[in-house]
Design a protein around this motif. Sequence first.
Motif, PDB file in Angstrom:
ATOM      1  N   LEU A 262       0.829  -1.207   0.000  1.00 19.18           N
ATOM      2  CA  LEU A 262       0.000   0.000   0.000  1.00 19.18           C
ATOM      3  C   LEU A 262       0.858   1.249   0.000  1.00 19.18           C
ATOM      4  N   ASN A 263       0.469   2.239  -0.806  1.00 10.98           N
ATOM      5  CA  ASN A 263       1.037   3.572  -0.654  1.00 10.98           C
ATOM      6  C   ASN A 263       0.477   4.113   0.652  1.00 10.98           C
ATOM      7  N   TYR A 264       1.337   4.642   1.515  1.00  8.72           N
ATOM      8  CA  TYR A 264       0.866   5.067   2.826  1.00  8.72           C
ATOM      9  C   TYR A 264       1.691   6.256   3.304  1.00  8.72           C
ATOM     10  N   ASP A 265       0.998   7.354   3.587  1.00 10.56           N
ATOM     11  CA  ASP A 265       1.640   8.537   4.142  1.00 10.56           C
ATOM     12  C   ASP A 265       0.952   8.867   5.454  1.00 10.56           C
ATOM     13  N   PRO A 266       1.564   8.509   6.583  1.00 11.25           N
ATOM     14  CA  PRO A 266       0.907   8.741   7.870  1.00 11.25           C
ATOM     15  C   PRO A 266       0.724  10.218   8.202  1.00 11.25           C
TER      16      PRO A 266
ATOM     17  N   SER B 164      -5.412   5.570   0.966  1.00  7.39           N
ATOM     18  CA  SER B 164      -4.181   4.918   0.528  1.00  7.39           C
ATOM     19  C   SER B 164      -4.528   4.058  -0.680  1.00  7.39           C
ATOM     20  N   THR B 165      -3.609   3.963  -1.602  1.00 10.01           N
ATOM     21  CA  THR B 165      -3.873   3.164  -2.792  1.00 10.01           C
ATOM     22  C   THR B 165      -3.081   1.874  -2.736  1.00 10.01           C
ATOM     23  N   ILE B 166      -3.599   0.897  -3.424  1.00 13.64           N
ATOM     24  CA  ILE B 166      -2.921  -0.391  -3.507  1.00 13.64           C
ATOM     25  C   ILE B 166      -1.907  -0.289  -4.635  1.00 13.64           C
ATOM     26  N   ALA B 167      -0.633  -0.377  -4.282  1.00 16.41           N
ATOM     27  CA  ALA B 167       0.431  -0.317  -5.287  1.00 16.41           C
ATOM     28  C   ALA B 167       0.565  -1.660  -5.983  1.00 16.41           C
ATOM     29  N   GLU B 168       0.496  -2.744  -5.215  1.00 16.91           N
ATOM     30  CA  GLU B 168       0.641  -4.109  -5.746  1.00 16.91           C
ATOM     31  C   GLU B 168      -0.137  -5.044  -4.833  1.00 16.91           C
ATOM     32  N   GLN B 169      -0.601  -6.157  -5.377  1.00 18.78           N
ATOM     33  CA  GLN B 169      -1.196  -7.213  -4.550  1.00 18.78           C
ATOM     34  C   GLN B 169      -1.107  -8.539  -5.275  1.00 18.78           C
TER      35      GLN B 169
ATOM     36  N   VAL C  77       7.363   5.078   2.484  1.00 11.20           N
ATOM     37  CA  VAL C  77       6.130   5.445   1.783  1.00 11.20           C
ATOM     38  C   VAL C  77       5.193   4.270   1.515  1.00 11.20           C
ATOM     39  N   TYR C  78       5.509   3.098   2.054  1.00 14.71           N
ATOM     40  CA  TYR C  78       4.678   1.922   1.813  1.00 14.71           C
ATOM     41  C   TYR C  78       4.393   1.171   3.100  1.00 14.71           C
ATOM     42  N   VAL C  79       3.309   0.416   3.064  1.00 15.08           N
ATOM     43  CA  VAL C  79       3.018  -0.589   4.082  1.00 15.08           C
ATOM     44  C   VAL C  79       2.898  -1.914   3.346  1.00 15.08           C
ATOM     45  N   LEU C  80       3.672  -2.891   3.774  1.00 16.89           N
ATOM     46  CA  LEU C  80       3.633  -4.229   3.215  1.00 16.89           C
ATOM     47  C   LEU C  80       2.870  -5.122   4.180  1.00 16.89           C
ATOM     48  N   VAL C  81       1.828  -5.778   3.671  1.00 17.12           N
ATOM     49  CA  VAL C  81       1.050  -6.725   4.458  1.00 17.12           C
ATOM     50  C   VAL C  81       1.308  -8.106   3.866  1.00 17.12           C
ATOM     51  N   ALA C  82       1.919  -8.983   4.651  1.00 12.83           N
ATOM     52  CA  ALA C  82       2.247 -10.342   4.214  1.00 12.83           C
ATOM     53  C   ALA C  82       1.394 -11.317   5.015  1.00 12.83           C
ATOM     54  N   LEU C  83       0.592 -12.112   4.329  1.00 11.60           N
ATOM     55  CA  LEU C  83      -0.321 -13.052   4.977  1.00 11.60           C
ATOM     56  C   LEU C  83       0.192 -14.481   4.832  1.00 11.60           C
ATOM     57  N   TYR C  84       0.051 -15.278   5.880  1.00  5.15           N
ATOM     58  CA  TYR C  84       0.554 -16.644   5.860  1.00  5.15           C
ATOM     59  C   TYR C  84      -0.403 -17.567   6.601  1.00  5.15           C
ATOM     60  N   ASP C  85      -0.298 -18.867   6.305  1.00  3.31           N
ATOM     61  CA  ASP C  85      -1.014 -19.912   7.031  1.00  3.31           C
ATOM     62  C   ASP C  85      -0.028 -20.614   7.940  1.00  3.31           C
ATOM     63  N   GLY C  86      -0.456 -20.939   9.143  1.00  4.76           N
ATOM     64  CA  GLY C  86       0.402 -21.703  10.035  1.00  4.76           C
ATOM     65  C   GLY C  86       0.670 -21.003  11.347  1.00  4.76           C
ATOM     66  N   SER C  87       1.655 -21.537  12.074  1.00  6.51           N
ATOM     67  CA  SER C  87       1.968 -21.048  13.408  1.00  6.51           C
ATOM     68  C   SER C  87       3.378 -20.472  13.468  1.00  6.51           C
ATOM     69  N   ILE C  88       4.145 -20.818  14.473  1.00  6.66           N
ATOM     70  CA  ILE C  88       5.426 -20.174  14.751  1.00  6.66           C
ATOM     71  C   ILE C  88       6.433 -20.330  13.614  1.00  6.66           C
TER      72      ILE C  88
END
Length: 148
Positions: free
Chosen positions: A32-36, A44-49, A115-126
């Motif tokens: 995400l483009n992100y300017d706090p 905020s706009t989605i730069a990539e997904q 200038v970005y926020v990266l959100v990384a999603l995963y399945d599983g535990s530790i």
Amino acid sequence: MDSAYLDRAWDKWVTANVGSSGSSPLKAAVLLNYDPTGPSRLLSTIAEQEGIDLYPVELKQFIDFMRRGNLPTETFVLGSNQYIITSIHENWFAARCLNTTQPSGEGAIVMQTAVYVLVALYDGSIGSASRAMAAADQFASQLSRKNL
């Protein structure tokens, strides 16, 4: 901003780290483009997904959550999942999904660069969380080297 660099770096990183196979550390990622410091009326706009389909309007609650800064006391929503923060660090935090249907659980790593926020999603535990963190940190470091 060098969008050509961002596109190349994203494509290379996604190919190595995001996918539905068990060998990929991440099931999905959003940049995400992100300017706090910007006005709150600007979305905020989605730069990539990759691996998830989100729309800017769906991200409003998440961006508002980030701007409020009450990370340890609130939850956030991405897609149909609600997350609670499990650990907070200088420029990133980890969260676990509260309404998962996966027996081993689901989680998110959220990293902020200039200038970005990266959100990384995963399945599983530790173990999965450790692999997801390493993958997210690799891409965030590439952005930071370019001051992005």
